[in-house]
Design a protein around this motif. Structure first.
Motif, PDB file in Angstrom:
ATOM      1  N   SER A   1      34.426  25.543  -3.229  1.00 40.44           N
ATOM      2  CA  SER A   1      34.553  24.242  -2.554  1.00 40.44           C
ATOM      3  C   SER A   1      35.499  24.385  -1.374  1.00 40.44           C
ATOM      4  O   SER A   1      36.409  25.208  -1.384  1.00 40.44           O
ATOM      5  CB  SER A   1      35.065  23.196  -3.527  1.00 40.44           C
ATOM      6  N   THR A   2      35.280  23.583  -0.365  1.00 42.48           N
ATOM      7  CA  THR A   2      36.064  23.715   0.853  1.00 42.48           C
ATOM      8  C   THR A   2      37.446  23.119   0.664  1.00 42.48           C
ATOM      9  O   THR A   2      37.659  22.247  -0.164  1.00 42.48           O
ATOM     10  CB  THR A   2      35.354  23.029   2.032  1.00 42.48           C
ATOM     11  N   GLN A   3      38.398  23.607   1.466  1.00 34.63           N
ATOM     12  CA  GLN A   3      39.764  23.090   1.385  1.00 34.63           C
ATOM     13  C   GLN A   3      40.043  22.079   2.476  1.00 34.63           C
ATOM     14  O   GLN A   3      41.105  21.486   2.515  1.00 34.63           O
ATOM     15  CB  GLN A   3      40.765  24.252   1.491  1.00 34.63           C
TER      16      GLN A   3
ATOM     17  N   THR B   1      32.843  22.821   4.924  1.00 33.43           N
ATOM     18  CA  THR B   1      31.582  22.940   4.194  1.00 33.43           C
ATOM     19  C   THR B   1      31.822  23.831   2.991  1.00 33.43           C
ATOM     20  O   THR B   1      32.394  24.906   3.129  1.00 33.43           O
ATOM     21  CB  THR B   1      30.505  23.592   5.099  1.00 33.43           C
ATOM     22  N   SER B   2      31.375  23.390   1.830  1.00 36.36           N
ATOM     23  CA  SER B   2      31.524  24.222   0.641  1.00 36.36           C
ATOM     24  C   SER B   2      30.455  25.297   0.637  1.00 36.36           C
ATOM     25  O   SER B   2      29.322  25.059   1.046  1.00 36.36           O
ATOM     26  CB  SER B   2      31.389  23.364  -0.617  1.00 36.36           C
ATOM     27  N   LEU B   3      30.835  26.481   0.141  1.00 39.37           N
ATOM     28  CA  LEU B   3      29.869  27.572   0.049  1.00 39.37           C
ATOM     29  C   LEU B   3      29.109  27.436  -1.260  1.00 39.37           C
ATOM     30  O   LEU B   3      29.686  27.096  -2.285  1.00 39.37           O
ATOM     31  CB  LEU B   3      30.595  28.922   0.091  1.00 39.37           C
ATOM     32  N   LYS B   4      27.807  27.711  -1.212  1.00 40.68           N
ATOM     33  CA  LYS B   4      26.984  27.515  -2.406  1.00 40.68           C
ATOM     34  C   LYS B   4      26.123  28.735  -2.684  1.00 40.68           C
ATOM     35  O   LYS B   4      25.253  29.074  -1.884  1.00 40.68           O
ATOM     36  CB  LYS B   4      26.094  26.289  -2.228  1.00 40.68           C
TER      37      LYS B   4
ATOM     38  N   GLY C   1      29.470  26.421   7.312  1.00 39.02           N
ATOM     39  CA  GLY C   1      30.063  27.268   6.285  1.00 39.02           C
ATOM     40  C   GLY C   1      30.497  28.629   6.792  1.00 39.02           C
ATOM     41  O   GLY C   1      31.055  29.414   6.051  1.00 39.02           O
ATOM     42  N   GLN C   2      30.274  28.881   8.096  1.00 35.32           N
ATOM     43  CA  GLN C   2      30.649  30.194   8.640  1.00 35.32           C
ATOM     44  C   GLN C   2      32.152  30.447   8.502  1.00 35.32           C
ATOM     45  O   GLN C   2      32.576  31.503   8.059  1.00 35.32           O
ATOM     46  CB  GLN C   2      30.281  30.314  10.120  1.00 35.32           C
ATOM     47  N   ASP C   3      32.955  29.441   8.888  1.00 33.14           N
ATOM     48  CA  ASP C   3      34.408  29.624   8.859  1.00 33.14           C
ATOM     49  C   ASP C   3      34.892  29.889   7.432  1.00 33.14           C
ATOM     50  O   ASP C   3      35.731  30.758   7.201  1.00 33.14           O
ATOM     51  CB  ASP C   3      35.113  28.381   9.407  1.00 33.14           C
ATOM     52  N   GLU C   4      34.331  29.127   6.493  1.00 31.09           N
ATOM     53  CA  GLU C   4      34.735  29.277   5.103  1.00 31.09           C
ATOM     54  C   GLU C   4      34.358  30.657   4.583  1.00 31.09           C
ATOM     55  O   GLU C   4      35.131  31.301   3.868  1.00 31.09           O
ATOM     56  CB  GLU C   4      34.075  28.194   4.243  1.00 31.09           C
TER      57      GLU C   4
ATOM     58  N   ASP D   1      41.644  32.971   3.137  1.00 34.23           N
ATOM     59  CA  ASP D   1      41.551  31.992   2.064  1.00 34.23           C
ATOM     60  C   ASP D   1      41.885  32.783   0.812  1.00 34.23           C
ATOM     61  O   ASP D   1      41.100  33.586   0.336  1.00 34.23           O
ATOM     62  CB  ASP D   1      40.122  31.434   2.002  1.00 34.23           C
ATOM     63  N   SER D   2      43.105  32.582   0.273  1.00 35.10           N
ATOM     64  CA  SER D   2      43.615  33.519  -0.725  1.00 35.10           C
ATOM     65  C   SER D   2      43.231  33.131  -2.151  1.00 35.10           C
ATOM     66  O   SER D   2      43.789  33.663  -3.092  1.00 35.10           O
ATOM     67  CB  SER D   2      45.131  33.622  -0.580  1.00 35.10           C
TER      68      SER D   2
END
Lengths: 355, 524
Positions: free
Chosen positions: B272-274, B279-282, B303-306, B315-316
């Motif tokens: 899920s996005t922060q 956009t959340s990745l699925k 969702g590219q950035d995520e 994104d740790s």
């Protein structure tokens, strides 16, 4: 209509000149202030700024005051470089004084060669402990570092007051809230006979040089600089913000703790409630005046030390209240921030467009 | 309307004569002259920094020229502000839309109309409906903007200009955010507008679009008009040459390669996005092989950035075995460790992330490339300086020297430097976002060649880009992201721009799966 507009290219020269400009503006402010107090402004400024450097003894006293300012400011410079807003140098200094005193008094009249090193070590350790707690709270719970470090300043101060009224009070001191005088074994050696110039002053200068070396020559220092200048880039590069935060905070705590223990084992010689006239707070001004550069901090620390000295002299010679020193410091910081602001921004006057 | 006959002696809609604008340290426009006839679709071309934006801002009244004349319908005028421009009938669609998401289409349009304009229109919603039908814009005036796709929002911006009976429409890189299908929709709207006599000034980087739709093109370089041509008589290649001078060697397709062993893998990653607007990745699945370039297409914000952040470790959040590199799970490892294992990464933002603005190129080299330059914790500045010099010359980075601050470089040159720095670490896996976004043709060519060379040396490259042409040019296999889903991955030879375009619009998403995910997200 007035608008604030960011300058596209802040002048590099002006960034360096800014402290001088701020000092000049502060002096002009001083002239107005002294005139209003019916004192001769030229004479007052002479007593405040020139007299402290007029003879060997005064220079020595000035250096004695510079020592804690510089130690604290070097640590703070590193913290601020890394965007850690540590306002807790005062508390860390008091903790260092308290911890060091406890060990010094425990040695009593012992002639052990370990007495002084262990006393200093205890001071440093206490300073580290005092900065570790707010750091942990920030990294673990994201608490506001400014608030927690300020709170810890008060805790340290009242802990110290309790100690000199309780466990560390001199049994033969007629109930005064002071510890016994330390033995010579736990006192810092005097470097120049006839003055109070002690080893701590050398340590403070050394700390500035070492901090400069770390910042400019080591990978760790490079990471601190990146972290402070551009956090997304630091994250991108994979620098650990936790590691860097711990590093600068514990280093600042250690230096402030050292400053505290050097005060009690140097010029004071015992633990008293008023160890520091706010060195830890003034060090914030020193750090900024020195452009957050450890070597710049040396010059800035000398300037503020002169001001402290001058304040004492002005009270004795001209009957000017010492509160003037605090006022000068505040005005100086104000002008410094204002100059920096105008170096980065400018005011634009716009005409209201006719609709 | 009855134009064909009178067009011969009709006066230009807009004429610019010797427009110059000096900015501190840069002459943005140098004696630019240009004329636009009614009904003409005119392209304004040039590399970054050629002066296109300054010129259109002058026309739209945002920037005042230092010297020069503007002639509108035969009269010399001074355009003091965008509202003067709008009153004249000049409309502009900016690259970044300026719409309020919480308002409806018609409320958004109402906001930029003056009281007399509103009074003369009467029922605004009705007018929007009517115009929408006339031009095939397909806009419902009562829909909220946040529910519209990017293409629809752009049409709202165009509608905003139409409502004010526009005579000159300026579009700043209008196609960069659209899928290929949306682009052809936009073009037919523009053609209808032009047929009715509206002049259109079209800024674009994409040469084949210009040759497709524009009748005339003005090419700027270094603030000057270099050439004027009819794109229909030119090829993309010859226009590119005019834009960059003699340097452009048009890339005529590169050989495609087949990867060998799997270097990097994503297994069924959902995250899920922060960010509130992220956009959340699925259910992302992906295999990246050594010696290949895998291209991922998609409109920005899908969702590219995520995806980049979780791959790079910025994104740790621990995703352990969902990510593997060289058969080793890396989802719990820190960014620095992933780098040590052989991952390099070129981020989308160059200044402020890929490089520290206030630091020199030498220092910026050390940012990610520390191996071999640290001894006992000390930085070997001398060796590092020599290496930075080497990078600068190898990748022909234009700058004063290795001591130049990153912020003093142009976007394209900084990108070449960052590219060189990451490639110089001889990575096993290179993650690369929008490598040539906003970069001029010459620099893009250099960057493409560097990527292909790295691939041929056996590195695995993941290329995320909004530029479909670039992906077709470089990628050996391709996929698209939409709404956090990754499409199937196909060999580039076995697909076409149409299929990828549809995937970018999300046609591959299985509806049942989608509903199940939505449910999960709302209950979570």
């Amino acid at each position: 209509m007035m608008r604030i507009q960011a300058r596209t290219q802040p002048s590099q020269l002006m960034t360096l000149v800014s402290p001088l400009l701020a000092i000049a503006l502060t002096l002009i402010f001083g002239c107005i202030l002294f005139s209003a107090l019916d004192k001769n402004p030229i004479e007052a400024l002479h007593v405040l700024l020139i007299a402290p450097l007029s003879d060997g003894y005064n220079v020595g006293e000035m250096l004695v005051k510079m020592c804690p300012l510089l130690l604290c400011a070097v640590g703070l410079s590193l913290c601020y470089r890394a965007n850690m807003w540590n306002i807790g140098a005062e508390g860390q200094l008091l903790a260092g004084a308290l911890g060091g005193s406890a060990v010094a008094l425990a040695f009593g009249d012992s002639t052990s060669a370990l007495a002084l090193p262990l006393t200093l070590l205890a001071g440093v350790a206490s300073g580290i402990a005092w900065s570790a707690v707010p750091t942990y709270l920030k990294l673990r719970f994201n608490s506001n570092l400014i608030l927690t470090t300020i709170m810890f300043n008060y805790i340290a101060f009242y802990l110290l007051v309790w100690a000199v009224n309780g466990p560390l009070r001199d049994p033969d001191g007629y109930g005064f809230p002071e510890s016994a005088m330390f033995s010579d074994q736990t006192m810092l050696p005097i470097l120049v006979a006839g003055t109070r110039i002690h080893l701590g002053i050398l340590l403070s200068l050394l700390s500035a040089v070492v901090a400069w070396f770390i910042l400019s020559k080591t990978h760790l220092g490079f990471q601190v600089r990146v972290f402070g200048s551009d956090e997304p880039a630091a994250t991108y590069a994979g620098f650990s913000s936790k590691k860097l935060s711990w590093f600068v905070m514990l280093l600042a705590g250690a230096l402030a703790g050292l400053a505290g223990v050097c005060e009690v084992t140097g010029p004071i010689g015992q633990l008293v409630p008023n160890v520091s006239p706010g060195y830890g707070y003034s060090a914030i001004i020193v750090a900024y005046l020195g452009r957050l550069h450890p070597l710049g901090a040396i010059i800035a620390a000398i300037f503020l030390a002169v001001l402290y000295m001058g304040g004492d002299l002005a009270q004795i010679q001209m009957n000017i209240p010492t509160a003037v020193v605090g006022m000068f410091q505040g005005v100086l910081l104000f002008f410094l921030l204002a100059c920096d602001f105008f170096i980065r921004n400018r005011l634009v006057f716009t005409h209201q467009a006719t609709a | 309307m009855n134009n064909t006959k009178t067009a011969q002696h009709i006066s230009p809609r807009l004429e610019l004569i010797n427009i110059s604008k000096q900015y501190p340290g840069c002459l943005a426009n140098d004696n630019i002259s240009l004329s636009l006839m009614p009904g003409e679709i005119h392209a304004l071309l040039g590399e970054n920094g050629a002066g296109k934006s300054t010129l259109v801002k002058t026309i739209y009244g945002v920037v005042a020229p230092d010297t020069g004349q503007l002639i509108w319908d035969g009269k010399e005028i001074e355009i003091k502000s965008p509202s003067t421009a709008r009153e004249l009938g000049i409309g502009m669609v900016f690259q970044h839309f300026s719409l309020f998401e919480t308002l409806t289409v018609s409320q958004n349009i109402e906001l930029c109309l003056s009281k007399p304009q509103l009074a003369s229109i009467g029922n605004l919603a009705e007018k929007i409906r009517q115009l929408s039908q006339e031009y095939g814009l397909n806009i419902d005036p009562h829909r909220y903007v946040h529910s519209l796709s990017i293409g629809e929002r752009q049409r709202v911006e165009i509608m905003r200009c139409l409502v004010q009976s526009v005579k000159l429409l300026i579009l700043d890189e209008p196609t960069s955010v659209l899928t290929p299908q949306e682009v052809s929709g936009l073009f037919s709207v523009l053609r209808t507008l032009a047929a009715e006599g509206c002049s259109i000034l079209f800024i674009s980087h994409k040469l084949h679009e210009v040759t497709e739709i524009c009748e005339k093109a003005t090419i700027l370089r270094g603030g000057k008009v270099i050439n004027t041509c009819s794109p229909a008589e030119e090829t993309s290649h010859s226009i590119a040459k005019m834009m960059v001078g003699d340097l452009a060697e048009q890339e005529a397709g590169y050989s495609k390669k087949e990867g060998t062993e799997v270097r990097f893998q994503i297994h069924d990653l959902s995250l899920s996005t922060q960010h509130p607007f992220g956009t959340s990745l699925k259910h992302i699945n992906l295999e990246l092989k050594a010696g290949e370039i895998l291209g991922i297409a998609g409109v920005a914000g899908n969702g590219q950035d995520e995806l980049m952040a979780i791959i790079s470790g910025e994104d740790s959040r621990p995703v352990n075995a969902h990510l593997t590199m060289k058969s080793q799970p890396i989802g719990n490892l820190k960014t620095a460790i992933r780098r040590q294992l052989g991952m390099a990464y070129v981020p989308e933002e160059r200044l402020g992330r890929g490089a520290v603005p206030d630091m020199s190129l030498t220092e910026n080299t050390l940012l990610t490339h520390s191996q071999g330059f640290i001894k006992y914790g000390l930085v070997q500045w001398k060796q590092l300086k020599d290496y930075a010099k080497q990078l600068i010359s190898d990748y022909s980075v234009k700058c004063h020297g290795e001591f130049s601050e990153a912020k003093s470089l142009s976007g394209g040159n900084l990108q070449k430097f960052i590219m060189g720095r990451e490639i110089g670490q001889r990575p096993d896996v290179l993650i690369c976002a929008h490598p040539t976004w906003g970069v001029d043709v010459g620099a893009a060519l250099a960057i493409h060649q560097a990527l292909l060379e790295l691939r041929d040396q056996g590195a695995a490259i993941l290329l995320i880009s909004e530029d479909i042409d670039e992906l077709f040019l470089l990628a050996d296999r391709m996929a698209a992201v939409c709404d956090g889903y990754l499409s199937p991955i196909v060999r580039t030879q076995n697909t076409n721009i149409d299929q990828i375009g549809q995937w970018m619009a999300g046609t591959f998403i299985n509806n049942q799966q989608h509903d199940a995910d939505m449910l999960q997200e709302t209950t979570a």
